[in-house]
Design a protein around this motif. Structure first.
Motif, mmCIF file in Angstrom:
data_model
loop_
_atom_site.group_PDB
_atom_site.id
_atom_site.type_symbol
_atom_site.label_atom_id
_atom_site.label_comp_id
_atom_site.label_asym_id
_atom_site.label_seq_id
_atom_site.Cartn_x
_atom_site.Cartn_y
_atom_site.Cartn_z
ATOM 1 N N ALA A 1 0.829 -1.204 0.000
ATOM 2 C CA ALA A 1 0.000 0.000 0.000
ATOM 3 C C ALA A 1 0.859 1.249 0.000
ATOM 4 N N ARG A 2 1.924 1.261 0.781
ATOM 5 C CA ARG A 2 2.796 2.426 0.839
ATOM 6 C C ARG A 2 3.456 2.687 -0.515
ATOM 7 N N LEU A 3 3.855 1.632 -1.210
ATOM 8 C CA LEU A 3 4.565 1.788 -2.479
ATOM 9 C C LEU A 3 3.625 1.928 -3.672
ATOM 10 N N GLY A 4 2.322 1.857 -3.426
ATOM 11 C CA GLY A 4 1.370 2.042 -4.521
ATOM 12 C C GLY A 4 1.219 0.841 -5.422
ATOM 13 N N VAL A 5 1.507 -0.360 -4.900
ATOM 14 C CA VAL A 5 1.376 -1.583 -5.698
ATOM 15 C C VAL A 5 0.482 -2.588 -4.965
ATOM 16 N N ALA A 6 -0.631 -2.111 -4.444
ATOM 17 C CA ALA A 6 -1.518 -2.969 -3.661
ATOM 18 C C ALA A 6 -2.126 -4.092 -4.491
ATOM 19 N N ASP A 7 -2.283 -3.879 -5.801
ATOM 20 C CA ASP A 7 -2.900 -4.889 -6.664
ATOM 21 C C ASP A 7 -1.844 -5.828 -7.248
ATOM 22 N N LEU A 8 -1.152 -6.542 -6.372
ATOM 23 C CA LEU A 8 -0.113 -7.469 -6.809
ATOM 24 C C LEU A 8 -0.716 -8.658 -7.537
ATOM 25 N N SER A 9 0.034 -9.185 -8.490
ATOM 26 C CA SER A 9 -0.406 -10.410 -9.158
ATOM 27 C C SER A 9 -0.314 -11.568 -8.172
ATOM 28 N N GLU A 10 -1.026 -12.659 -8.475
ATOM 29 C CA GLU A 10 -0.988 -13.828 -7.598
ATOM 30 C C GLU A 10 0.424 -14.393 -7.516
ATOM 31 N N LYS A 11 1.156 -14.375 -8.643
ATOM 32 C CA LYS A 11 2.526 -14.901 -8.641
ATOM 33 C C LYS A 11 3.439 -14.086 -7.733
ATOM 34 N N THR A 12 3.355 -12.756 -7.863
ATOM 35 C CA THR A 12 4.210 -11.906 -7.028
ATOM 36 C C THR A 12 3.864 -12.080 -5.560
ATOM 37 N N ARG A 13 2.580 -12.061 -5.260
ATOM 38 C CA ARG A 13 2.152 -12.182 -3.856
ATOM 39 C C ARG A 13 2.618 -13.517 -3.263
ATOM 40 N N ALA A 14 2.442 -14.588 -4.010
ATOM 41 C CA ALA A 14 2.842 -15.901 -3.507
ATOM 42 C C ALA A 14 4.350 -15.965 -3.289
ATOM 43 N N TYR A 15 5.108 -15.406 -4.216
ATOM 44 C CA TYR A 15 6.566 -15.435 -4.085
ATOM 45 C C TYR A 15 7.026 -14.654 -2.860
ATOM 46 N N VAL A 16 6.511 -13.443 -2.690
ATOM 47 C CA VAL A 16 6.948 -12.617 -1.563
ATOM 48 C C VAL A 16 6.536 -13.245 -0.241
ATOM 49 N N LEU A 17 5.319 -13.761 -0.159
ATOM 50 C CA LEU A 17 4.878 -14.394 1.090
ATOM 51 C C LEU A 17 5.742 -15.602 1.423
ATOM 52 N N ASP A 18 6.114 -16.366 0.407
ATOM 53 C CA ASP A 18 6.974 -17.519 0.644
ATOM 54 C C ASP A 18 8.323 -17.084 1.196
ATOM 55 N N GLU A 19 8.876 -16.001 0.645
ATOM 56 C CA GLU A 19 10.150 -15.489 1.151
ATOM 57 C C GLU A 19 10.007 -14.947 2.575
ATOM 58 N N LEU A 20 8.900 -14.291 2.862
ATOM 59 C CA LEU A 20 8.712 -13.720 4.196
ATOM 60 C C LEU A 20 8.547 -14.810 5.247
ATOM 61 N N GLN A 21 7.974 -15.945 4.842
ATOM 62 C CA GLN A 21 7.833 -17.057 5.788
ATOM 63 C C GLN A 21 9.198 -17.551 6.252
ATOM 64 N N ARG A 22 10.220 -17.356 5.399
ATOM 65 C CA ARG A 22 11.576 -17.810 5.736
ATOM 66 C C ARG A 22 12.338 -16.782 6.575
ATOM 67 N N SER A 23 11.758 -15.593 6.729
ATOM 68 C CA SER A 23 12.473 -14.478 7.346
ATOM 69 C C SER A 23 12.298 -14.452 8.851
ATOM 70 N N ARG A 24 13.324 -13.989 9.551
ATOM 71 C CA ARG A 24 13.186 -13.739 10.980
ATOM 72 C C ARG A 24 12.259 -12.554 11.188
ATOM 73 N N PRO A 25 11.469 -12.536 12.239
ATOM 74 C CA PRO A 25 10.477 -11.471 12.442
ATOM 75 C C PRO A 25 11.068 -10.076 12.391
ATOM 76 N N GLN A 26 12.257 -9.886 12.955
ATOM 77 C CA GLN A 26 12.846 -8.548 12.994
ATOM 78 C C GLN A 26 13.299 -8.059 11.626
ATOM 79 N N LEU A 27 13.405 -8.988 10.671
ATOM 80 C CA LEU A 27 13.825 -8.606 9.317
ATOM 81 C C LEU A 27 12.669 -8.575 8.321
ATOM 82 N N MET A 28 11.480 -8.932 8.791
ATOM 83 C CA MET A 28 10.361 -9.151 7.870
ATOM 84 C C MET A 28 9.935 -7.886 7.142
ATOM 85 N N THR A 29 9.887 -6.765 7.843
ATOM 86 C CA THR A 29 9.441 -5.527 7.186
ATOM 87 C C THR A 29 10.408 -5.100 6.093
#
Length: 535
Positions: A491-519
């Motif tokens: 929302a901040r970057l103005g790309v709220a309407d992400l494609s399903e592929k992009t959203r799935a990829y980023v969420l998968d990467e965030l699942q691997r991230s430590r909480p303090q690095l997630m943002t």
């Protein structure tokens, strides 16, 4: 932890080809909404108000900021466009304060040229003392052949100022158009003493006319020492007996004037027209090039014979007015109207300009005698501009990407030099496009695997606070879950309407991230995502 960039680069490349499926009165308050509704179909419904706001900001600014979205929602899109079309009414004092640090940009061209000449002479003397040949001016073949420090510093200050203007100016449309016209009337900073001439050229010839009259802009560039030197017209003269002068006719400026500045390559001119135009501009030169460079007309260099340009006879005996008449002929030519219209529509709508809109903008050009504001109003009032197919149809240049990221994250810039260097790594060293075409405004210019990796790397460095001199506060984007972090960052970057592929990829990467690095990871990944590369 650094995310895996190869899959993201593959996703970016896969998704980056093609779009997702006066003197006229001010834009009426309902015009954007009406045009958007007119553009809607059963397959592609009209843009929502939020989508319209994001779209207009992506095209008329270097990137949307939270405060921009709020302001547009409050005053309306039409009011915002009219405000941006009249930058003289916008206070940009804060930016001017930032720019005050760049002393070289405030010096008159003569002072900078004298410094360049003095340094060049000192280098030659040192080379002679060392019993080595002096380097050719402007060459860079190693440590002994690098450009003078004065030139490098002038170019560096120009680049830093451009970054600050793109990110911080409140006169965003003026800066967008200044960048557009600079590429249209490109000058290469590393030729001769151009670095000393460019500050005045960009400010007085380009920026001052960016939203004004195309004929006036054309004449301002034609008389600029920067353009006269870059395209060699300052040395062009009527042929004389060899014993009297080594100078002769130079066709460089005449050719680019017809092909790139006005008519376009298919504009209907011939090689003979190029020769005749070159004859008309003999004597348009630069006085005191090494002490106080300024335009001058020298009759002793001029060809006073009769000329014929595009069917217009220019009688014998004329002088400086021969060139002025050529500029009037070219500015009024239908091919110029169409060529300028096509470039404007390409910049603001899509790489393949809709023919109907090009024709409308060309008609506006002819009706208003090249009024730039009027042509832009025609674009902004068109269904093509507001069609869903136009949303994110354009690939961002490196400058547009970097500025959009900084604006979206509301970055604080203490030192813009590392950002200018990052732009060079991504593929757009500012003021160093060597060809007269400048940096083209087409997707293929910027799409390559190396460029994509450089874009991803920049996003990760920025998000993780590794760009020296630039600070980004990500605390407001913190969230407890990967989905929450992704949604806030998008929302901040103005790309709220992400494609399903992009959203799935980023969420998968965030699942691997430590909480303090997630943002930071969410922001970094989004800055390298396909949606962020487009406007």
């Amino acid at each position: 932890m650094i995310p895996r960039t190869a899959p993201l680069c593959a996703l970016l490349l896969a998704c980056s080809h093609g779009p997702r499926r006066d003197v006229t009165p001010p834009i009426p308050g309902e015009a954007p909404q009406a045009a958007a509704q007119q553009a809607s179909t059963a397959i592609a419904p009209a843009l929502t108000t939020a989508e319209m706001i994001e779209h207009v900001l992506s095209r008329t600014t270097f990137g949307s900021r939270p405060e921009d979205r709020d302001r547009l929602a409050r005053i309306g899109i039409a009011a915002f466009l009219e405000e941006q079309l009249h930058p003289e009414g916008i206070d940009d004092g804060a930016l001017e304060h930032q720019l005050s640090r760049f002393g070289a940009l405030r010096e008159p061209p003569g002072a900078l040229v004298r410094k360049l000449v003095a340094q060049r002479q000192a280098r030659k003397r040192n080379a002679l003392l060392e019993d080595a040949p002096p380097p050719p001016d402007g060459m860079d073949a190693g440590p002994a052949m690098r450009a003078p420090a004065v030139r490098r510093e002038a170019i560096a200050q120009l680049a830093q100022a451009k970054v600050l203007r793109a990110v911080s100016s409140r006169r965003q449309l003026q800066e967008v158009m200044a960048d557009f016209w600079f590429n249209h009337f490109n000058v290469f900073a590393n030729k001769a003493d151009e670095a000393a001439l460019l500050p005045e050229y960009e400010e007085r010839a380009i920026r001052a006319n960016a939203l004004g009259s195309f004929p006036e802009l054309l004449e301002a560039t034609a008389r600029s020492p920067a353009m006269l030197v870059y395209l060699d017209n300052w040395r062009s003269a009527a042929p004389r007996p060899r014993a009297m002068s080594k100078r002769g006719l130079n066709e460089n400026y005449a050719r680019e004037l017809l092909e790139l500045h006005t008519l376009g390559v298919d504009g209907g001119y011939t090689q003979q027209d190029i020769v005749e135009v070159a004859r008309c501009f003999t004597g348009w030169t630069v006085a005191d090039p090494r002490t106080d460079p300024h335009f001058v007309f020298r009759p002793g260099m001029h060809d006073f014979g009769a000329k014929a340009v595009l069917g217009h006879v220019i009688p014998a005996g004329g002088g400086e007015e021969d060139g002025e008449q050529v500029l009037r002929i070219l500015a009024a030519h239908p091919s110029t109207a169409r060529f300028i219209a096509s470039k404007l529509v390409r910049r603001f709508v899509s790489d393949e300009p809709p023919e109907s809109l090009v024709a409308s903008v060309a008609a506006t050009y002819q009706r208003t005698r090249g009024d730039i504001r009027s042509m832009l109003r025609t674009v902004f009032d068109s269904p093509a501009f507001w069609s869903r197919s136009a949303v994110r149809a354009k690939v961002r240049s490196p400058l547009e990407l970097v500025a959009a990221a900084l604006r979206g994250l509301e970055a604080k810039i203490d030192d813009p030099l590392p950002l200018a260097k990052a732009l060079a790594r991504i593929g757009e060293p500012l003021y160093l496009a060597q060809a007269p075409t400048g940096y083209p405004d087409r997707a293929e210019t910027w799409l390559s695997s190396g460029a994509m990796l450089a874009r991803i790397d920049f996003g990760l460095q920025l998000a993780n606070g590794r760009i020296p001199g630039t600070q980004v506060d990500l605390a407001p984007l913190a969230a407890a879950t990967p989905a929450g972090a992704l949604d806030k960052a998008a929302a901040r970057l103005g790309v709220a309407d992400l494609s399903e592929k992009t959203r799935a990829y980023v969420l998968d990467e965030l699942q691997r991230s430590r909480p303090q690095l997630m943002t930071a990871r969410a922001v970094g990944l989004l800055l390298g995502a396909p949606e962020m590369q487009r406007r």
